[in-house]
Design a protein around this motif. Structure first.
Motif, PDB file in Angstrom:
ATOM      1  N   SER A   1       0.836  -1.190   0.000  1.00 37.94           N
ATOM      2  CA  SER A   1       0.000   0.000   0.000  1.00 37.94           C
ATOM      3  C   SER A   1       0.878   1.250   0.000  1.00 37.94           C
ATOM      4  O   SER A   1       1.989   1.246   0.510  1.00 37.94           O
ATOM      5  CB  SER A   1      -0.897  -0.014   1.225  1.00 37.94           C
ATOM      6  N   SER A   2       0.377   2.350  -0.566  1.00 42.99           N
ATOM      7  CA  SER A   2       1.149   3.577  -0.616  1.00 42.99           C
ATOM      8  C   SER A   2       0.802   4.512   0.541  1.00 42.99           C
ATOM      9  O   SER A   2       1.202   5.655   0.545  1.00 42.99           O
ATOM     10  CB  SER A   2       0.915   4.276  -1.949  1.00 42.99           C
ATOM     11  N   LEU A   3       0.029   4.019   1.492  1.00 42.00           N
ATOM     12  CA  LEU A   3      -0.316   4.833   2.650  1.00 42.00           C
ATOM     13  C   LEU A   3       0.791   4.762   3.691  1.00 42.00           C
ATOM     14  O   LEU A   3       1.355   3.707   3.940  1.00 42.00           O
ATOM     15  CB  LEU A   3      -1.619   4.361   3.285  1.00 42.00           C
ATOM     16  N   ARG A  13      -2.738  11.236  14.770  1.00 42.04           N
ATOM     17  CA  ARG A  13      -2.369  10.318  13.700  1.00 42.04           C
ATOM     18  C   ARG A  13      -2.427  11.053  12.362  1.00 42.04           C
ATOM     19  O   ARG A  13      -3.440  11.667  12.042  1.00 42.04           O
ATOM     20  CB  ARG A  13      -3.390   9.179  13.699  1.00 42.04           C
ATOM     21  N   PHE A  14      -1.353  11.008  11.619  1.00 41.37           N
ATOM     22  CA  PHE A  14      -1.330  11.583  10.272  1.00 41.37           C
ATOM     23  C   PHE A  14      -1.226  10.435   9.277  1.00 41.37           C
ATOM     24  O   PHE A  14      -0.316   9.613   9.376  1.00 41.37           O
ATOM     25  CB  PHE A  14      -0.128  12.510  10.087  1.00 41.37           C
ATOM     26  N   ILE A  15      -2.144  10.384   8.333  1.00 48.28           N
ATOM     27  CA  ILE A  15      -2.102   9.346   7.304  1.00 48.28           C
ATOM     28  C   ILE A  15      -1.755  10.022   5.978  1.00 48.28           C
ATOM     29  O   ILE A  15      -2.464  10.925   5.527  1.00 48.28           O
ATOM     30  CB  ILE A  15      -3.437   8.605   7.212  1.00 48.28           C
ATOM     31  N   VAL A  16      -0.658   9.595   5.381  1.00 49.37           N
ATOM     32  CA  VAL A  16      -0.171  10.235   4.154  1.00 49.37           C
ATOM     33  C   VAL A  16      -0.445   9.331   2.965  1.00 49.37           C
ATOM     34  O   VAL A  16      -0.122   8.147   2.987  1.00 49.37           O
ATOM     35  CB  VAL A  16       1.347  10.518   4.251  1.00 49.37           C
ATOM     36  N   SER A  17      -1.062   9.910   1.957  1.00 48.99           N
ATOM     37  CA  SER A  17      -1.334   9.164   0.719  1.00 48.99           C
ATOM     38  C   SER A  17      -0.922  10.036  -0.459  1.00 48.99           C
ATOM     39  O   SER A  17      -0.846  11.257  -0.341  1.00 48.99           O
ATOM     40  CB  SER A  17      -2.817   8.809   0.627  1.00 48.99           C
ATOM     41  N   PRO A  18      -0.647   9.424  -1.607  1.00 46.24           N
ATOM     42  CA  PRO A  18      -0.264  10.222  -2.779  1.00 46.24           C
ATOM     43  C   PRO A  18      -1.396  11.151  -3.203  1.00 46.24           C
ATOM     44  O   PRO A  18      -2.565  10.775  -3.134  1.00 46.24           O
ATOM     45  CB  PRO A  18       0.013   9.166  -3.851  1.00 46.24           C
TER      46      PRO A  18
ATOM     47  N   ASN B  40       5.134  15.032  -1.755  1.00 48.27           N
ATOM     48  CA  ASN B  40       3.889  15.532  -2.336  1.00 48.27           C
ATOM     49  C   ASN B  40       2.655  14.811  -1.814  1.00 48.27           C
ATOM     50  O   ASN B  40       1.618  14.835  -2.451  1.00 48.27           O
ATOM     51  CB  ASN B  40       3.940  15.410  -3.863  1.00 48.27           C
ATOM     52  N   GLY B  41       2.776  14.194  -0.656  1.00 43.51           N
ATOM     53  CA  GLY B  41       1.660  13.430  -0.147  1.00 43.51           C
ATOM     54  C   GLY B  41       0.566  14.303   0.439  1.00 43.51           C
ATOM     55  O   GLY B  41       0.795  15.442   0.831  1.00 43.51           O
ATOM     56  N   ALA B  42      -0.643  13.747   0.462  1.00 44.90           N
ATOM     57  CA  ALA B  42      -1.757  14.407   1.137  1.00 44.90           C
ATOM     58  C   ALA B  42      -1.811  13.861   2.562  1.00 44.90           C
ATOM     59  O   ALA B  42      -1.787  12.647   2.768  1.00 44.90           O
ATOM     60  CB  ALA B  42      -3.063  14.107   0.410  1.00 44.90           C
TER      61      ALA B  42
END
Lengths: 27, 98
Positions: A1-3, A13-18, B40-42
């Motif tokens: 996963s890219s998360l 909690r910080f969740i980073v996604s593209p 560049n992540g959200a």
């Protein structure tokens, strides 16, 4: 996963996604 | 709201009931920042409209390595503008719908 998840020491909690290309402003 | 180069949007539909709401933040224009953002992540996070301040969250993002400390104010302002819009909607629109 890219998360990616980052948890700050204060507990938040910080969740980073593209970001989809369509949401990025042209540079 | 002023174009800060940092975009903040709701990450869930706001039904006007919960004090805590999910937000999503990402950098649209890195040139408006003083430091280089991590990537560049959200970044998705929850924000309590009654108990927390945008400055607290921005500081935690800096401490977590997402932004340079010189950009804490611009990140806080971006969050503050979105939070103000959410609260404006809650005060004016939800009472009418309900």
């Amino acid at each position: 996963s890219s998360l990616t998840q980052v948890v700050h020491s204060a507990g938040r909690r910080f969740i980073v996604s593209p970001v989809p290309e369509s949401r990025l402003r042209e540079q | 709201a002023e174009d800060t180069g940092v975009r903040v949007e709701l990450a869930e539909e706001d039904h006007g009931r919960k004090s805590s709401i999910a937000l999503r933040l990402w950098v649209e224009d890195p040139k408006k920042l003083k430091g280089k953002p991590k990537d560049n992540g959200a970044i998705e996070f929850t924000f309590d409209l009654e108990k927390e301040t945008p400055d607290d969250v921005a500081q935690e993002m800096v401490e977590s390595g997402f932004f340079h400390e010189n950009d804490v104010k611009i990140v806080a302002k971006s969050i503050r503008d979105r939070v103000a819009l959410i609260q404006w909607r809650r005060e004016r629109i939800w009472p009418i719908i309900q």
